[in-house]
Design a protein around this motif. Sequence first.
Motif, short mmCIF file in Angstrom:
data_model
loop_
_atom_site.label_atom_id
_atom_site.label_comp_id
_atom_site.label_asym_id
_atom_site.label_seq_id
_atom_site.Cartn_x
_atom_site.Cartn_y
_atom_site.Cartn_z
N GLU A 123 0.36 0.39 6.29
CA GLU A 123 -0.39 0.87 5.14
C GLU A 123 0.25 0.39 3.83
O GLU A 123 -0.45 -0.02 2.89
N TRP A 128 -0.52 9.38 -0.89
CA TRP A 128 -0.91 9.03 0.48
C TRP A 128 0.10 9.57 1.49
O TRP A 128 -0.27 10.08 2.55
N TRP A 131 1.18 6.03 -4.06
CA TRP A 131 1.77 5.92 -2.72
C TRP A 131 2.29 7.27 -2.25
O TRP A 131 2.12 7.66 -1.09
#
Length: 275
Positions: A111, A152, A149
Amino acid sequence: MIYSRTAAGDGFEAAAPVCVEIYDDAPLSYMTGAAHGLLADLAGRAAVVPTTTRTPAQYGRITLPGGPYRYAVTSNGGAILVDGRPDEQWRRSIDRRVAAAGPPVTAVTEELRTRIDERWVRSLRVADDLFCYLVVDVAAQPAEFVAAWRAWCAPRGWNVSQQGRKIYTMPNAVTKSAALHDVHGRLVADGTLRAGSRVVAAGDGVLDIDLLVHADTAIRPRHGELEDTGWQHPTVTVTTGRGIRAGEEILTWFHQHTAHPETPFPQRMSTCPNS
């Protein structure tokens, strides 16, 4: 405790620096001459446990005074070294915790690759098969990257910390405090420490917060990620100095504490107010 030439700050040469890390046949990290002597002396009268986010291999490049150390915590708590060798039982327990808490490092890294590019990322590395980190050009780094980030990672059991040019992505299940708690228990069990013995600690980044709070009392330097974010805690003292001189100040603080654990801390150092 150790600093690159760049991170050392002003007064590097006047500090009589001692090189404690060689990498690619070149000096990389230093302590002040005074700090070098203070750590060697401290190791002779306290149970010193080097604790770091470095992997075992990266930790192995360092030659700390007072060593070799019986125990060390590396990989942010993912590894406990016993006489320089990783404890396999501890690592198995860490792997189980990480697997139960969220996606593996391979999925997280995949990811992450979709969110970065070579314009500002110099490298992406996986450390000890546990976590990953970026080495970045801070000036070119998108301002929103870390927050996006982190958003997430957070619901998936991972956290994000930026320390200078490095951005770490770490599973929540891997902590320095858990590893140090285990080592402390071993030292009490074998009679090295008495039951109820106090723990003192130092750290400068978000990945050190759990360790600093876990300790009975702790200290952080007036620089680094925690200073940049203004992090404070009632049991954590802050140095007056910055850079390599702060490392020396921290070791002086450790000496004062281990020599007279019940006396007040030196007045030249300030204690953080409640956050």
